[in-house]
Design an enzyme around this catalytic site. Structure first.
Site, PDB file in Angstrom:
ATOM      1  N   HIS A 149      -9.923  56.572   4.660  1.00 26.28           N
ATOM      2  CA  HIS A 149     -10.063  55.159   5.244  1.00 26.28           C
ATOM      3  C   HIS A 149      -9.976  54.665   3.478  1.00 26.28           C
ATOM      4  O   HIS A 149     -10.736  54.282   3.139  1.00 26.28           O
ATOM      5  CB  HIS A 149     -10.749  55.333   5.616  1.00 26.28           C
ATOM      6  CG  HIS A 149     -11.284  53.563   6.154  1.00 26.28           C
ATOM      7  ND1 HIS A 149     -11.977  52.553   5.668  1.00 26.28           N
ATOM      8  CD2 HIS A 149     -10.000  52.521   5.863  1.00 26.28           C
ATOM      9  CE1 HIS A 149     -11.757  51.556   6.576  1.00 26.28           C
ATOM     10  NE2 HIS A 149     -10.688  51.363   5.814  1.00 26.28           N
TER      11      HIS A 149
ATOM     12  N   LYS B  34      -0.208  55.727  15.669  1.00 27.73           N
ATOM     13  CA  LYS B  34      -0.037  56.914  15.133  1.00 27.73           C
ATOM     14  C   LYS B  34      -0.491  58.164  15.616  1.00 27.73           C
ATOM     15  O   LYS B  34      -0.077  59.114  14.885  1.00 27.73           O
ATOM     16  CB  LYS B  34      -1.823  56.503  14.778  1.00 27.73           C
ATOM     17  CG  LYS B  34      -1.664  55.143  14.016  1.00 27.73           C
ATOM     18  CD  LYS B  34      -3.276  54.703  13.911  1.00 27.73           C
ATOM     19  CE  LYS B  34      -3.308  53.630  12.411  1.00 27.73           C
ATOM     20  NZ  LYS B  34      -2.998  54.265  10.956  1.00 27.73           N
TER      21      LYS B  34
END
Length: 697
Positions: free
Chosen positions: A453, A410
């Site tokens: 998220h 990431k």
């Protein structure tokens, strides 16, 4: 500019002589050259009409004037571009006693009865949303004309109520009774054409034909058909009783009378009085006033306001039009598809074409199911562009990284993406657990980096956590929050604690369920007890849904980073994971799954009689969740009880009729919850130790 746009939008609506009439409170009133009165609802300072006491009091005065100086006919409609009316103003019922609610309803009934008895033809013209009290207002008119974009429904059941302004008896009298009852029992909206098919409206027209259709209704060229044989049959109680039994059986599949009484109260009301509108009118008043005071209605109203609070976190527009998603896995593909559905131009990137192809295939299926319109689904798919080379990144206003949960991977993707961002663009990660400060390492401008998220599945889970970190700017947080609301999702601002808020609170719930399985409690009994408490899915099945590998990984992360005293993962769980039995995604996990992805469960009556201490079982599952939320509040992971409760209701489906886990703690009694945790700590260990945040809670 806003005033000009509103004026242009209103010009598209046929308001006849009332277009230039000066507002009189909530209404504009005028008569045209045919002596037809136009009453146009236009609540000042509001983008949406609601039906409150002031609207009805003013309507009463206008009706008195029309009785004194009778017009050829009356047209009632809305000046708001987005719809007729969104329902009754629920604020009017908050904190009111049963007697006060009944008094308000009786006054509302009197006004709508006066409208129904008006000695000239009254026509309701509805467009956009026509819901709840708005639909009840329309039903009190003699005729109803729907513009083709109209959606009609009775959402009151979502608040633990049923219609209370005459909707229960007018709907079943005017429309097919079974269809009308279905509308009220489910809370779902229907299209204008469906409403015409069941008899709820008399005609469906395009906006440009509203004036002619209104005149046709008033001058007798548009005639309501006689009630069908089906409608007349249900005026007899034996027919209603048979249908009522079927309705109760269907309602019991999704709810219980003790937790969701409204559907069952409505069925009782119709069965007893459906053939006598006047008696049903009185019974509606009694039933509604009683339901308003029920714990279910009070908690569901709280959930309604939690939703409004979370939507209200939006401050201005995000100015995001183009979205680039990196990672076409299950989450990345769903995020891209949902953004395209909501009107954003989306590019979807992955290192291989195959996952992008799977994502587009899944997007097609989701969009067709959600939009229920092939043309709208096609338009959304046109906005979703496969982009294996990442060409859309440079022009995107928002870039969302949705790669697998590996820190180094990431971090590398984020750093590469940042180098290609245009000025003013936002860089976001969809991580569910990794720490944002570590992900931000190596970024040259962390002020425009934020966590967004989403929860799986994106098309059904309304919550999105907005994860801040020390380096993020207020403007980035503002724009990210507004973007989430523009996606028709609910933002929950959180600090970057391990697991953030929802996963952190949900993990002890799942971990304790696995501990119970390890102790020999049948998994079906655990899930059944949790579902009876009000959870949408039992914790064992939820572990399979999440994926056993992911559930164990999240638990390990929380133990390591937060020193959470979770029960140890049973050895047999690790063995299942090594064997590839990961849950629903592999067809086998704690349960085996059929071809449709449904778990194969043993019937409760076939289970052994042992381990039936249900009260202890549910406390072991639910109280650690409450304890974790109190700890998160104490640590500042979340700023308020309202956001914490909203996050759990909209992110996990926590029993809405309980108003949220912290509301449940308060209603049960904080002292009692702490005492019960202490008992469990003594019998089961330190993982139940009450958090010190309870002292302040």
């Amino acid at each position: 500019m806003d005033t000009m746009l509103n004026a242009l939008q209103n010009r598209a609506l046929e308001l006849s002589a009332a277009r230039h009439a000066a507002p009189e409170g909530n209404w504009r009133v005028s008569r045209d050259d045919e002596n037809i009165a136009w009453l146009v609802l236009d609540k000042p300072g509001k983008s949406v009409n609601t039906i409150d006491r002031s609207v009805l009091e003013e309507l009463d005065r206008h009706l008195a004037a029309l009785e004194a100086d009778r017009p050829r006919g009356l047209v009632i409609r809305s000046a708001k571009p987005n719809g007729f009316a969104a329902g009754a103003d629920i604020n009017g019922f908050v904190g009111a006693s049963q007697s006060a609610v009944r008094e308000m309803l009786e006054e509302g009934h009197r006004v709508l009865d006066r409208l129904a008895a008006l000695p000239c033809v009254s026509v309701a013209v509805v467009h956009g949303h026509c819901l709840g009290g708005g639909l009840e207002l329309a039903l009190a008119c003699r005729m109803r004309i729907a513009v083709s974009n109209a959606t009609l429904g009775f959402p009151e059941v979502m608040l633990g109520l049923h219609p209370g302004l005459g909707g229960t008896f007018r709907s079943v009298t005017l429309a097919d009774p079974i269809e009308a009852m279905g509308l009220m029992l489910t809370g779902k909206s229907i299209s204008a054409r469906k409403a015409k098919a069941i008899g709820l409206v008399d005609a469906v027209v395009e906006e440009r034909h509203v004036l002619n259709a209104s005149h046709a209704a008033i001058f007798g060229d548009l005639v309501r058909p006689d009630p069908s044989l089906r409608s007349r049959a249900f005026s007899f109680k034996p027919a209603r009783s048979l249908a009522a039994r079927q309705m109760r059986a269907k309602a019991l599949e999704k709810a219980r009378p003790d937790t969701y009484p409204a559907p069952f109260a409505l069925i009782d009301l119709w069965e007893a009085h459906g053939g006598r509108p006047e008696r049903m009118r009185e019974a509606e008043l009694e039933s509604f006033a009683k339901l308003v005071e029920s714990p279910t209605a009070q908690n569901l109203v709280r959930v309604f306001f939690l939703r409004e609070t979370m939507r209200g976190l939006r401050k201005g527009r995000s100015e995001i039009k183009r979205v680039h998603v990196i990672g076409a896995g299950a989450m990345g593909g769903d995020i891209a598809a949902w953004a395209a559905k909501e009107g954003f131009a989306v590019t979807l990137q992955d290192i291989a074409l195959e996952p992008i192809g799977r994502a587009v295939k899944a997007a097609t299926k989701m969009l067709e199911a959600v939009l229920k319109d092939p043309l709208k689904a096609r338009d959304a798919l046109d906005r979703l562009v496969p982009d294996p080379d990442g060409q859309g990144l440079a022009g995107a206003d928002l870039v969302i990284e949705a790669a697998p949960e590996k820190l180094d991977l990431k971090r590398r993707i984020l750093q590469e993406a940042e180098g290609r961002l245009k000025p003013g663009a936002i860089l976001a990660t969809n991580t569910s657990a990794l720490p944002l400060p570590e992900l931000a390492e190596g970024l040259s401008d962390p002020s425009r980096f934020v966590g967004i998220h989403f929860f799986n599945p994106v098309s059904r889970m309304q919550l999105v956590e907005i994860v801040r970190h020390d380096g993020v700017s207020d403007e980035t947080l503002r724009r990210a929050t507004s973007f989430v609301v523009e996606l028709s999702r609910l933002p929950a601002p959180v600090k970057p604690s391990a697991g953030f808020l929802v996963n952190r609170a949900l993990t002890p719930y799942i971990a304790e369920a696995l501990k119970l399985v390890d102790e020999g409690v049948p998994k079906e009994r655990i899930d059944a007890r949790a579902e009876a408490f009000g959870m949408p899915m039992g914790p064992v099945e939820l572990a399979d849904q999440v994926g056993l590998d992911i559930a164990v990984e999240v638990a390990d992360t929380l133990r390591e980073r937060l020193k959470m005293p979770l029960p140890e993962t049973p050895g047999w769980m690790h063995e299942m994971i090594r064997e590839g039995r990961l849950g629903r995604k592999t067809g086998r996990g704690l349960y085996d799954y059929d071809a449709d992805g449904k778990p194969k469960k043993i019937a409760l009556e076939a289970l052994p009689d042992g381990s039936r201490d249900d009260e202890a079982l549910i406390d072991r599952l639910i109280l650690p969740m409450l304890n974790t939320l109190v700890a998160a509040l104490r640590e500042g992971v979340v700023d308020s009880e309202e956001i914490a409760d909203g996050a759990m209701v909209f992110g996990t489906g926590f029993a809405p009729f309980r108003g949220g886990p912290l509301r449940y703690a308060r209603e049960r009694g904080v002292d009692q919850v702490v005492a019960r945790l202490t008992e469990l700590e003594m019998s089961h260990g330190a993982r139940f130790e009450p958090d010190k945040g309870w002292d302040r809670f």
